[in-house]
Scaffold this motif. Sequence first.
Motif: not given
Length: 357
Positions: A50, A53, A79, A85, A97, A101
């Motif tokens: 994460s 993000s 992102y 990604y 996502f 996040f």
Amino acid sequence: MEITLTRAPGASGCTAGARGRAAVRAWLLAIAALIVAMIVVGGATRLTNSGLSITEWKPIHGALPPLSPAEWEEEFARYREIPQYRLLNDGMTLGAFKAIFWWEWAHRLIGRLIGVAFALPLVGFWLSGVLDRRLKLRLVVLFLLGGLQGAVGWWMVASGLVDRVDVSPYRLMVHLTLACVLLAAIVRVAEGLRPALPGAVAAPGFARRDARFLLGLVFLQIALGALVAGLDAGFAYNTWPLMDGVLVPDRLYDGAPWWRPIFEEVRTAQFDHRMVGYLLVLATMVAMIRARLKAPGTAAARGATLLAALVLAQAAIGIATLVLVVPIGLGLAHQFGAAVVLVAATRHLARLSPPDP
């Protein structure tokens, strides 16, 4: 020769100065608890991938998460521009996502909370006259270290936004190690504010030397653990006590220069973390036995015993985490355990010295 530490005449009773020191100490220990929480949440951001993000550093405005569908789409669009990604998460949904996040946002939110929880009481204590000159200097240094830690965190994140799909292991090691330096420093200052006990006896020199050595080993082991995390080395060689069928794999340090595999090779990083872990277990056991034999019933013996027990528990969690291929619950327990061991080692060393005057 033993030295007896006693209170100065007229220092008995609960004076205003003693109450002020106790309040400052409680505040610092609360900050230390928040830092431990941030270390654990930081581990979760790593294990859930994460950390990248949020692709911008907005110390003030970033405290608010996206509040509308349009803002979520804008955050997600940023992102989608980074390599993580495109190479790993192509096709990710907005819902997926949001899941990553929130981990990174929570990590940054705790960092902001620590800053506010440190700065506002510091101003209050400063204006109230509770702080002496030396304590003011120490607290200012701690505040600056906290600010540096925030900048280092963004420096780490930035390493994964252009040419990588994750952050640099070097920068991750710096980020986690600096967080642990800040945690240990806060605990040490807090312990220096503890009240002096009448008739307390100064710890023998060997116990202080052992405690310093153990604290240094704990820091080294945490730094090596950060390299293991940064290289995802815990997902390889998931057997114990052997690695790839042997105790000592071949060609661990082959490279130019020789030290590069320490920071960049999965096998070498995991081997080093294992070996220093064994050394730490052995050293804490030796320190405990020596303290219990030479200074039974003292703070040195009690602290060394507690530290040995915590290190053994942490080693067991680490082995389970490795063998079970890093389930997130055990991974976070291992990270939390590292912070607890660090606090215990710092406290043990601090308790072997008299309180600050």
